[in-house]
Write a protein that holds these residues in place. Structure first.
Motif, mmCIF file in Angstrom:
data_model
loop_
_atom_site.group_PDB
_atom_site.id
_atom_site.type_symbol
_atom_site.label_atom_id
_atom_site.label_comp_id
_atom_site.label_asym_id
_atom_site.label_seq_id
_atom_site.Cartn_x
_atom_site.Cartn_y
_atom_site.Cartn_z
ATOM 1 N N SER A 124 -4.244 -29.221 -58.766
ATOM 2 C CA SER A 124 -4.295 -30.161 -59.559
ATOM 3 C C SER A 124 -3.890 -29.910 -61.208
ATOM 4 O O SER A 124 -4.243 -30.462 -61.917
ATOM 5 N N ARG A 162 -7.496 -42.154 -53.344
ATOM 6 C CA ARG A 162 -7.517 -40.813 -54.245
ATOM 7 C C ARG A 162 -9.032 -40.443 -54.442
ATOM 8 O O ARG A 162 -9.812 -41.376 -54.756
ATOM 9 N N PHE A 163 -9.395 -39.161 -54.127
ATOM 10 C CA PHE A 163 -10.782 -38.802 -54.593
ATOM 11 C C PHE A 163 -11.023 -38.371 -56.002
ATOM 12 O O PHE A 163 -12.315 -38.689 -56.285
ATOM 13 N N ASP A 164 -10.115 -38.305 -56.992
ATOM 14 C CA ASP A 164 -10.161 -37.749 -57.970
ATOM 15 C C ASP A 164 -10.392 -38.850 -59.162
ATOM 16 O O ASP A 164 -9.947 -38.503 -60.384
ATOM 17 N N GLY A 165 -10.404 -39.988 -58.792
ATOM 18 C CA GLY A 165 -10.411 -41.144 -59.900
ATOM 19 C C GLY A 165 -9.088 -41.694 -60.134
ATOM 20 O O GLY A 165 -8.074 -41.213 -59.736
ATOM 21 N N ALA A 217 -8.008 -45.361 -56.465
ATOM 22 C CA ALA A 217 -9.482 -44.900 -56.242
ATOM 23 C C ALA A 217 -10.475 -45.951 -56.009
ATOM 24 O O ALA A 217 -10.323 -47.147 -56.361
ATOM 25 N N GLN A 255 -4.288 -32.102 -52.717
ATOM 26 C CA GLN A 255 -4.294 -32.659 -53.913
ATOM 27 C C GLN A 255 -5.154 -33.907 -54.148
ATOM 28 O O GLN A 255 -4.731 -35.191 -54.718
ATOM 29 N N ASP A 256 -6.280 -34.024 -53.302
ATOM 30 C CA ASP A 256 -7.129 -34.976 -53.596
ATOM 31 C C ASP A 256 -6.727 -36.394 -53.022
ATOM 32 O O ASP A 256 -7.164 -37.636 -53.453
#
Length: 422
Positions: free
Chosen positions: A88, A280-283, A303, A372-373
């Motif tokens: 990331s 997406r996991f990362d917001g 997200a 990459q989430d």
């Protein structure tokens, strides 16, 4: 090689066996030497600089235009080494600034009014239908499959996906079902056939619209499965069940309220919806600029933190959320391998630049889900919390019944003469 790029790679690539030949012919080695050797060559120093400053966009363009050449390994092998080490991190201050600016201005690019939506859909889904037959399963499912076991193949995993969604919909015979973004009609035809329901599908793709209706006629389901070339926002009927698979990624963050507000109006008081979408996991973030330019203009992967508040404001209730983590990575792996097996046929349809673009798209997407989430979520929505059972046991019980009905209809029985997508 660009010194800043060399320094970044030296710090980041700790595992693997990567060699980069720069524009002056010098070889630079990265990683611990483990695994198969991957070697790429930069044709010129300008390409090196551009990739360092904006890798999310310029790497894909360099691959398409031949500025980066793969001497050992393929596109996926290179991305696998780089992204498994640097999941990331953007390499330069400039590339990080570009990304932040894109996040701030994303609503402009995702302004998907009716005309823009149809144009964006045509860009991707109205490509020559023979292209998709090269790598999709025989039912032309162009979304994340559901791998119930490690040895599931693409055909069985895509059938399992349809079965899993049908089970969550709690279908009853003769119910009216809406499929928003129906693709080539595979899910709608499954629901009509195995679920015994009345299906209305909508798509903005002329190619998909024509094929979906042809398939309904061929399978004797035209009275129970009808597919329209229409924007979901133009509908005014009421439905017992609503499903949407792989369409929400094209809505755009500025239109989430419009989407769920319309769903709430289309759903009967005791109705149920299942929304299947990449997430997406990362917001919150922004769409990769290369993907947005060449593959999915107007698209955005949301997200859950962006989606759930909008659902709450629409008056709908979330009754179940399931996260599918690596299922899409495995789906994309199967698509990539099948595409490469029949790459010569794709070359006859388009050209070498297109084939490099498509391979990069599939490889980059697969590595995004591995490192990459990226993930897939399935959200079950209702207007009444009494519309679904208290426990999730009903899903597995319904899947067992659906499997039996599939056997009775010969669904999922392989044909030795059938090629991918035919």
């Amino acid at each position: 090689m660009n010194r800043l790029l060399q320094g970044y790679l030296a710090r980041s690539i700790r595992r693997g066996n990567l060699e980069i030949v720069d524009a002056k012919g010098r070889t630079h080695r990265f990683g611990d030497g483990s695994g198969e050797l991957v070697r790429i060559r930069f044709k010129d120093s300008r390409t090196e600089r551009k990739v360092f400053l904006n890798p999310e966009h310029e790497l894909g363009e360099a691959v398409m235009d031949g500025g980066v050449v793969f001497e050992r390994g393929r596109i996926y092998d290179f991305l696998d080494v780089v992204l498994s080490n640097t999941p990331s991190t953007l390499p330069s201050a400039w590339s990080r600034f570009v990304y932040r600016w894109r996040v701030l201005t994303r609503r402009i690019r995702q302004h998907n009014h009716a005309v823009a939506s149809r144009r964006n859909v045509a860009h991707h889904y109205d490509l020559d239908g023979r292209l998709y037959r090269l790598f999709l399963d025989s039912d032309r499912q162009y979304s994340c499959a559901y791998f119930e076991t490690p040895d599931s193949d693409l055909e069985s995993a895509q059938l399992a996906k349809k079965r899993h969604l049908a089970a969550k919909l709690l279908l009853k015979p003769e119910q009216k079902v809406l499929d928003i973004g129906c693709g080539w009609g595979g899910l709608g035809l499954y629901l009509a056939d195995v679920g015994g329901v009345d299906v209305t599908g909508v798509t903005l793709s002329e190619e998909q619209h024509g094929i979906a209706n042809e398939r309904a006629v061929e399978r004797g389901l035209k009275d129970r499965a009808r597919f329209h070339l229409k924007d979901y926002r133009a509908l005014d009927e009421s439905f017992d069940r609503i499903v949407s698979v792989g369409m929400f990624e094209h809505v755009g963050v500025g239109h989430f309220g419009e989407f769920f507000g319309k769903v709430a109006r289309l759903m009967k008081p005791d109705g149920v919806m299942v929304l299947h979408s990449i997430g997406r996991f990362d917001g919150p973030g922004d769409t990769n600029s290369w993907i947005q330019k060449y593959i999915f203009p107007g698209g955005y992967i949301p997200a859950l933190s962006e989606v759930l508040p909008v659902i709450e404001r629409s008056g709908l209730k979330v009754t179940d959320i399931e996260i599918l983590r690596l299922h899409y990575a495995e789906t994309l792996k199967a698509w990539r391998e099948r595409f490469l097996e029949r790459r010569d046929e794709a070359l006859k349809l388009y050209d070498e630049r297109f084939c490099r673009m498509w391979e990069f798209y599939l490889a980059a997407s697969e590595t995004a889900f591995r490192y990459q989430d990226m993930m897939v979520f399935q959200i079950q929505l209702t207007r009444s919390q009494h519309a679904v059972p208290l426990t999730r046991d009903y899903i597995y019980e319904a899947e067992a019944r659906l499997r039996e009905q599939e056997r009775e209809r010969g669904i999922g029985v392989p044909s030795p003469l059938r090629l991918a997508g035919e």
